[in-house]
Write a protein that holds these residues in place. Structure first.
Motif, short mmCIF file in Angstrom:
data_model
loop_
_atom_site.label_atom_id
_atom_site.label_comp_id
_atom_site.label_asym_id
_atom_site.label_seq_id
_atom_site.Cartn_x
_atom_site.Cartn_y
_atom_site.Cartn_z
N PRO A 93 -15.55 -0.79 -13.54
CA PRO A 93 -16.49 -1.57 -14.38
C PRO A 93 -16.30 -3.05 -14.07
CG PRO A 93 -15.08 -0.10 -15.71
CD PRO A 93 -14.51 -0.11 -14.33
N SER A 94 -17.37 -3.80 -13.94
CA SER A 94 -17.26 -5.22 -13.58
C SER A 94 -16.45 -5.98 -14.63
CB SER A 94 -18.64 -5.86 -13.47
OG SER A 94 -19.38 -5.21 -12.46
N GLU A 95 -16.58 -5.55 -15.89
CA GLU A 95 -15.95 -6.26 -16.99
C GLU A 95 -14.46 -5.95 -17.12
OE1 GLU A 95 -17.63 -8.38 -19.44
OE2 GLU A 95 -18.80 -8.42 -17.58
N ASP A 96 -14.06 -4.74 -16.72
CA ASP A 96 -12.69 -4.31 -16.98
C ASP A 96 -12.18 -3.48 -15.80
OD1 ASP A 96 -10.30 -3.51 -17.95
OD2 ASP A 96 -11.12 -2.13 -19.46
N ALA A 97 -11.79 -4.16 -14.74
CA ALA A 97 -11.37 -3.46 -13.52
C ALA A 97 -9.98 -2.85 -13.65
CB ALA A 97 -11.41 -4.43 -12.34
N GLU A 98 -9.26 -3.28 -14.67
CA GLU A 98 -7.87 -2.86 -14.83
C GLU A 98 -7.71 -1.40 -15.23
OE1 GLU A 98 -4.32 -3.79 -14.91
OE2 GLU A 98 -5.45 -4.57 -13.20
N HIS A 99 -8.56 -0.94 -16.12
CA HIS A 99 -8.26 0.29 -16.84
C HIS A 99 -8.97 1.53 -16.33
CE1 HIS A 99 -7.06 -2.89 -19.72
NE2 HIS A 99 -5.99 -2.10 -19.80
N TYR A 100 -9.95 1.36 -15.50
CA TYR A 100 -10.67 2.55 -15.05
C TYR A 100 -11.11 2.38 -13.60
CZ TYR A 100 -13.91 6.49 -15.14
OH TYR A 100 -14.56 7.66 -14.88
N ILE A 101 -10.74 3.35 -12.76
CA ILE A 101 -11.17 3.27 -11.37
C ILE A 101 -11.55 4.66 -10.87
CG2 ILE A 101 -8.81 3.47 -10.45
CD1 ILE A 101 -9.71 1.36 -8.30
N GLN A 102 -12.61 4.70 -10.11
CA GLN A 102 -13.00 5.92 -9.42
C GLN A 102 -12.95 5.62 -7.93
OE1 GLN A 102 -14.28 8.95 -10.58
NE2 GLN A 102 -14.98 8.53 -12.67
N LEU A 103 -12.45 6.59 -7.16
CA LEU A 103 -12.33 6.40 -5.72
C LEU A 103 -13.02 7.58 -5.03
CD1 LEU A 103 -9.10 5.47 -3.85
CD2 LEU A 103 -10.16 7.64 -3.36
N ILE A 104 -13.74 7.29 -3.97
CA ILE A 104 -14.47 8.35 -3.24
C ILE A 104 -14.20 8.20 -1.75
CG2 ILE A 104 -16.78 9.21 -2.64
CD1 ILE A 104 -17.67 8.30 -5.45
N THR A 105 -13.92 9.31 -1.08
CA THR A 105 -13.70 9.21 0.37
C THR A 105 -15.04 9.42 1.08
OG1 THR A 105 -13.27 11.56 0.70
CG2 THR A 105 -11.38 10.18 0.20
N PRO A 106 -15.26 8.73 2.19
CA PRO A 106 -16.52 8.88 2.91
C PRO A 106 -16.56 10.17 3.75
CG PRO A 106 -15.17 7.22 3.96
CD PRO A 106 -14.39 7.71 2.79
N VAL A 107 -17.72 10.44 4.28
CA VAL A 107 -17.90 11.54 5.21
C VAL A 107 -18.09 10.94 6.59
CG1 VAL A 107 -19.47 13.40 5.93
CG2 VAL A 107 -18.89 13.12 3.52
N ARG A 108 -17.33 11.47 7.53
CA ARG A 108 -17.48 10.99 8.91
C ARG A 108 -18.53 11.86 9.58
NH1 ARG A 108 -13.76 11.39 13.79
NH2 ARG A 108 -12.74 13.06 12.66
N THR A 109 -19.52 11.27 10.17
CA THR A 109 -20.53 12.06 10.87
C THR A 109 -20.38 11.84 12.36
OG1 THR A 109 -22.11 10.29 10.65
CG2 THR A 109 -22.19 11.99 8.98
N PHE A 110 -20.63 12.87 13.12
CA PHE A 110 -20.55 12.74 14.57
C PHE A 110 -21.44 13.76 15.25
CE2 PHE A 110 -16.71 14.64 12.75
CZ PHE A 110 -16.73 15.93 13.25
#
Lengths: 378, 373
Positions: free
Chosen positions: A361-378
């Protein structure tokens, strides 16, 4: 054993216990719910061995209109019983155990006789008396569960990843879930916490718990032992097994710097990703592509399916800073993450197209984070 | 009876398809290698007299066919049908047949890249646009036939038409050393008298059902309403409806895609211990993974095959969310299936692991390094 009770209030409580009852099980007796009637009231117990739920319907609760004629215990096949009570004609019904474990249910002019099972054949719920105890408001607990449980793994191949990892110590509380393609982490500052806790609760238990807590406003007590956790709220006790094993150290996985960041309203981005995923779902790789072009202050989302067609749209950004980027990912992960943010401005941070990106969240970066891994295409 | 719904057919007659069918291929190759067999009744099968009565006829030459011997017949029956002074059993030499087949395919490649091999001795060629720039398909067919003979000393029969179904009907029409063309305007006449069992996909079972409906030829089939066929035979019914009218838009597909990759092992003596099942499944999973890696494929369905000492074979399948390509993932699912369905009571004489629903590996969801230090 004989009692009379208000039908709709009974069903509400019964259905909560029913959440624990499996529709299919190796242990036949677990398809039943145990009724224990004492002078204090009616206790209902259901379990699938992973989750056990016990609820007391006290004689003092006036809404229940509980009248006890004689006490006793019995097990009733749960799902079928629920269907019957739903369809009984009157406001109240009477439950009476006759000879040979026969149970009669009377409501108005309707009378059912169903077969019960000996209450002694029901497994004993675990004792959790000597456990450490914590207390949270239901609101806080919901705020911990809902944003993290979405990232637990659905695959049984790494059982530990099917749960949410809780770490509680002097620094506060950390809840993390990951299925190795995405990660969700919630942090809370907890004043006055004593001791250290480190445990993993199965995602399924938490999902059911959150549903039961949906309208609950008071505090919830937690008791934790080596292999289980007990949540107590109102008249209900909710037991869950804990997952065994060491949860991987996830703190090192969260990137600390970035080279491209964009800010956007979460619900606006969600709508765009939902449109793009209409096409990605028709393609077998389910990939959406994000291209960020700082020179033109523009970011576009696109997807294509060779059999159907393609989509491309420009995102309505609040801000864009950093380098050019061309990254592909599974849109379903992003959708899950965005739904958890609701309608708030978020910041997405990227490094390269092969490294995980984060949402906060732009307002509160400390308390909540989501992380996503990308897809490699080839 | 009028039907409330009928899918209209589109006629595409501009394609030029050749079906090449080698004449008694395996038998002809053997005779070429052993000319002294020329006037014998050659049956490609293991000699049942030396093989405890087992064996199935793979191919028979035209001399043997005159006695009523045909492929897929038990070899022991050929023994009864053909006088012993004429009969010669030749065990199959598939490596040799494959080698000759490749030689024939070299000739096809001089004409077109659109080749669909059906088996070692049969293929469809789409010559609508051909490398020889030859608009006359009959000339082209003649060249192929002659070239095959020149290079392999083997004969073949060719069928020419505007789709695969009719091209095959045509090549069957005149054998051996035949060359038959079915032009669009001749299609219905050709199909009218064609026995129903020669229609594509009509096996023994369907044939019996069709006979019950009084359908014996293409002429009978064309009278059956579309929806009747579809209700009765589903997708196959619609194909039959189209074929009866000379319609078949299926393309000549180059290399057919591999639908599955599997490995199996037989055990003698049978496996009695769970621990050995585990080790074998690990081994087989490893082999499957290597094959997948070599072909750059991954799949989403795993099939475990188990056969006990009574030759009872069980297969169990499991779909997964994420594409399978690593030995460890493959073994894990196979082992789960074994633990749910496996039964050691009668011993295990065969185990097989197959990954299906295959696609080329063109993408990869990057993993977080959770379990690496």
């Amino acid at each position: 054993m004989k009692f009379t009770i208000d039908r709709l209030n009974f069903i509400r409580q019964f259905n909560n216990v029913l959440r624990a009852v499996p529709s299919k099980t190796a242990i036949q007796i677990l398809t039943g719910i145990k009724f224990d009637l004492t002078e204090a009231g009616l206790k209902l117990t259901g379990s699938d061995a992973d989750i056990s739920i016990e609820t007391m319907l006290p004689v003092t609760d006036e809404a229940l209109k509980l009248q006890i004629e004689s006490t006793g215990s019995i097990i009733i096949t749960a799902r079928f019983f629920s269907e019957i009570v739903k369809k009984l004609p009157e406001e109240t019904f009477t439950f009476e155990v006759k000879d040979n474990l026969q149970v009669t249910l009377t409501s108005g002019k309707s009378e059912f006789t169903v077969i019960g099972f000996d209450a002694n054949s029901y497994p004993h719920l675990p004792e959790v008396s000597d456990a450490s105890q914590l207390e949270f408001s239901a609101d806080l607990l919901r705020g911990l569960i809902n944003p993290t449980v979405l990232a637990v793994s659905a695959q049984e191949s790494r059982p530990i990843l099917t749960g949410v990892h809780f770490l509680i110590n002097a620094d506060g509380l950390l809840a993390v879930a990951t299925d190795s393609h995405r990660l969700a982490q919630r942090k809370l500052d907890l004043p006055n916490v004593e001791g250290n806790y480190d445990f993993v609760i199965p995602g399924k238990s938490l999902t059911e718990l959150a549903r039961m807590l949906a309208d609950y406003q008071d505090d919830v007590q937690l008791k934790i032992t080596d292999n289980q956790v007990l949540f107590t709220f109102g008249q209900t006790q909710f037991y869950s097994r804990l997952l065994e094993g060491n949860y991987p150290d996830t703190t090192r996985l969260i990137p600390t710097d970035s080279t491209t960041t964009i800010q956007i309203d979460a619900s606006t981005l969600l709508a765009s990703v939902e449109r793009a995923s209409l096409l990605s779902h028709e393609s077998r790789n389910n990939v959406v592509r994000l291209q960020v072009n700082p020179a033109e202050n523009m970011a576009t989302l696109s997807s294509n399916s060779p059999d159907v067609g393609n989509v491309e749209e420009e995102l309505s950004l609040s801000s864009l800073v950093g380098n050019e980027l061309d990254i592909s990912f599974n849109p379903d992960y992003l959708k899950d993450a965005l739904r958890a943010f609701g309608s708030t401005e978020i910041k997405l941070s990227f490094t390269t197209n092969l490294r995980p990106f984060t949402l906060v969240p732009s307002e509160d970066a400390e308390h909540y984070i989501q992380l996503i891994t990308p897809v490699r295409t080839f | 009876m009028a039907e409330w719904l009928e899918v209209p057919l589109q006629y595409h007659t501009e394609r030029k398809i050749i079906h090449v069918d080698m004449d008694a291929f395996y038998a002809s190759v053997e005779i070429r290698e052993h000319p002294e067999l020329k006037n014998k009744a050659v049956v490609i099968a293991h000699d049942p007299r030396k093989n405890h009565g087992h064996g199935v006829v793979t191919t028979a030459n035209y001399v043997a066919r005159r006695y009523g011997v045909h492929s897929a017949m038990p070899a022991a029956q050929a023994l009864k049908l053909i006088p012993s002074n004429e009969l010669v059993f030749v065990p199959p030499h598939f490596d040799l047949y494959r080698q000759v087949s490749n030689q024939v395919h070299q000739i096809f490649h001089q004409v077109t890249e659109m080749i669909e091999p059906i088996s070692l001795d049969e293929a469809f060629l789409d010559v609508t646009h051909n490398k020889k720039q030859e608009p006359n398909t009959i000339k082209l067919a003649k060249w192929i036939q002659q070239q095959i003979f020149k290079e392999t000393h083997l004969t073949c029969s060719l069928g020419i038409s505007y789709n695969k179904f009719l091209a095959k009907v045509a090549s069957d029409h005149n054998k051996p050393i035949g060359r038959t063309i079915i032009r669009p305007e001749q299609a219905l006449v050709f199909l009218h008298d064609l026995p129903i069992e020669q229609f594509f996909g009509v096996g023994k079972k369907t044939q019996a059902v069709l006979h019950d409906l009084n359908i014996y030829t293409g002429g009978d089939l064309i009278k059956v309403p579309q929806m009747t066929l579809i209700r009765r035979f589903n997708k196959m019914g619609f194909i039959m409806y189209q074929h009866a009218r000379g319609v078949d838009d299926s393309p000549v597909q180059g290399q057919r895609k591999r639908r599955s990759i599997g490995k199996e092992r037989t055990y003698s003596p049978e496996i009695q211990a769970e621990e050995r099942v585990k080790r074998q499944l690990q081994l087989i999973s490893q082999l499957v993974a290597e094959e997948l890696a070599k072909k750059q494929l991954h799949g989403r369905v795993l099939v475990l095959k188990m056969r006990n000492s009574d030759f009872v074979t069980t297969t169990k399948r499991q779909s997964v969310d994420q594409y399978l390509n690593e030995a460890e993932q493959i073994f894990k699912i196979a082992w789960q299936l074994w633990q749910t369905y496996g039964d050691l009571a009668d011993g295990i004489r065969l185990l097989g692991v197959t990954v299906t629903d295959l696609y080329p590996q063109s993408f990869e969801n990057i993993d977080l390094p959770l379990f690496e230090q």
